[in-house]
Write an enzyme that holds these catalytic residues in place. Structure first.
Site, short mmCIF file in Angstrom:
data_model
loop_
_atom_site.label_atom_id
_atom_site.label_comp_id
_atom_site.label_asym_id
_atom_site.label_seq_id
_atom_site.Cartn_x
_atom_site.Cartn_y
_atom_site.Cartn_z
N HIS A 39 43.96 96.14 72.84
CA HIS A 39 43.31 95.61 71.49
C HIS A 39 43.37 94.30 71.03
O HIS A 39 44.62 93.72 71.31
CB HIS A 39 43.41 96.66 70.17
CG HIS A 39 44.86 96.50 69.59
ND1 HIS A 39 45.38 97.55 68.72
CD2 HIS A 39 45.67 95.52 69.79
CE1 HIS A 39 46.54 97.05 68.14
NE2 HIS A 39 46.81 95.98 68.65
N ASP A 79 43.40 90.72 60.54
CA ASP A 79 43.46 92.20 60.25
C ASP A 79 44.53 92.58 59.18
O ASP A 79 45.18 91.82 59.03
CB ASP A 79 43.58 93.06 61.43
CG ASP A 79 44.87 92.69 62.39
OD1 ASP A 79 45.66 91.57 61.70
OD2 ASP A 79 44.86 93.22 63.39
N ASN A 132 47.32 98.41 74.38
CA ASN A 132 46.07 99.34 74.75
C ASN A 132 45.18 98.26 74.99
O ASN A 132 43.98 98.36 74.99
CB ASN A 132 45.72 100.23 73.79
CG ASN A 132 45.51 99.36 72.16
OD1 ASN A 132 45.87 98.49 71.80
ND2 ASN A 132 45.13 100.74 71.35
N GLU A 148 40.10 98.43 68.40
CA GLU A 148 40.82 98.95 69.30
C GLU A 148 39.87 99.55 70.62
O GLU A 148 38.59 99.35 70.46
CB GLU A 148 41.00 100.47 68.52
CG GLU A 148 42.16 100.39 67.38
CD GLU A 148 43.27 100.19 67.71
OE1 GLU A 148 43.77 99.69 68.88
OE2 GLU A 148 44.39 100.51 66.80
P1 PGA Z 1 52.34 92.14 68.87
O1 PGA Z 1 51.13 92.83 68.54
O2 PGA Z 1 52.17 90.57 68.74
O3 PGA Z 1 53.24 92.49 67.90
O4 PGA Z 1 53.08 92.60 70.31
C1 PGA Z 1 49.87 92.57 69.56
C2 PGA Z 1 48.97 93.10 68.95
O5 PGA Z 1 48.97 94.53 68.56
O6 PGA Z 1 47.65 92.68 68.81
#
Ligand code: PGA
Length: 242
Positions: A139, A67, A137, A144
């Site tokens: 995701h 992404d 959340n 999302e």
């Molecule tokens: P992080 O993000 O590894 O920085 O905690 C995870 C995500 O948002 O998929």
């Protein structure tokens, strides 16, 4: 979805590195996807070490981005591409730039950008190994809450939680509203899906995921539909509410 809890985070990292090593030994042209968040960084560091020590040969592997934030790209500190490049691609021995396909969040035609990524994956049928962090959340990538399970690469509006959390990646506040991401269909179609979560701050979301039926309101729960292809690796902090 099998779940493993590791006493030490480095044991978890070791397990993932071992799996990737075994995969590449079996399939030197494997297509890999590693998330650009904070969670996989220790894995990237160990993979780099293994590459430098000639324990893993990435020279014939392919890599696809998970992404990117719409509006920024590799030149912005904290972008997904820059994170991957800094921690991983630029330090691997023998990787061919042509074998790396990453979203350009600054592309003017984002639909074409999605198509370019889809084609890169489709040419190789599927992602062989995808390593994902889990958002606060639930995701995955920028899928999302509410993301559609039938989608391939697409642009999506960032959720409120993502916007609250995103400051940790950037030195200055950026007015980012959208993400471009692989879709849940492509993630679910991967040969091996690894969800990795570390730290107490992920504990309540992990408990929610484990206690919920698959629902796109918590995208990570949809991975339960992938059966034995998916594994959830946790450290003690992330597993503390289970
Ligand atoms: P992080 O993000 O590894 O920085 O905690 C995870 C995500 O948002 O998929």
């Amino acid at each position: 979805m099998e779940k493993y809890v590791f006493i030490q985070t480095n044991e978890l990292v070791h397990q993932i590195v071992k799996e990737i090593k075994e995969l590449i030994e079996k399939k030197p042209t494997a297509l890999l996807c590693i998330a650009g968040g904070d969670t996989p960084k220790p894995v990237m560091e160990k993979l780099v070490e293994a590459s430098q020590n000639d324990e893993i040969d990435f020279s014939t592997c392919y890599f696809v981005g998970l992404d990117e934030w719409v509006g920024i790209s590799k030149e912005t500190d904290g972008s997904c591409y820059q994170t991957l490049d800094d921690y991983f691609f630029s330090k691997l021995k023998g990787v061919k730039p042509a074998n790396i396909c990453f979203f350009n969040g600054k592309a003017t035609a984002l639909d074409q950008e999605c198509e370019r990524i889809n084609q890169f994956i489709n040419k190789r049928q599927q992602i062989d190994y995808i390593l994902l962090g889990i958002g606060m959340n639930g995701h995955l990538g920028f899928n999302e809450p509410g993301a559609e399970i039938t989608k391939e690469a697409h642009v999506i509006e960032l959720d409120m939680t993502t916007k609250q959390v995103m400051g940790k990646y950037f030195k200055t506040a950026l007015p980012l509203e959208h993400g471009i991401t692989l879709g849940l269909k492509q993630i679910l179609n991967s040969g091996k899906i690894v969800l990795m979560a570390t730290g107490e701050h992920k504990a309540s979301m992990i408990a929610k995921i484990m206690n919920s039926e698959p629902t796109n309101q918590i995208p990570a729960t949809l991975m339960k539909m992938a059966g034995s292809a998916v594994t959830l690796y946790l450290d003690q902090g992330a597993a503390q509410n289970l």
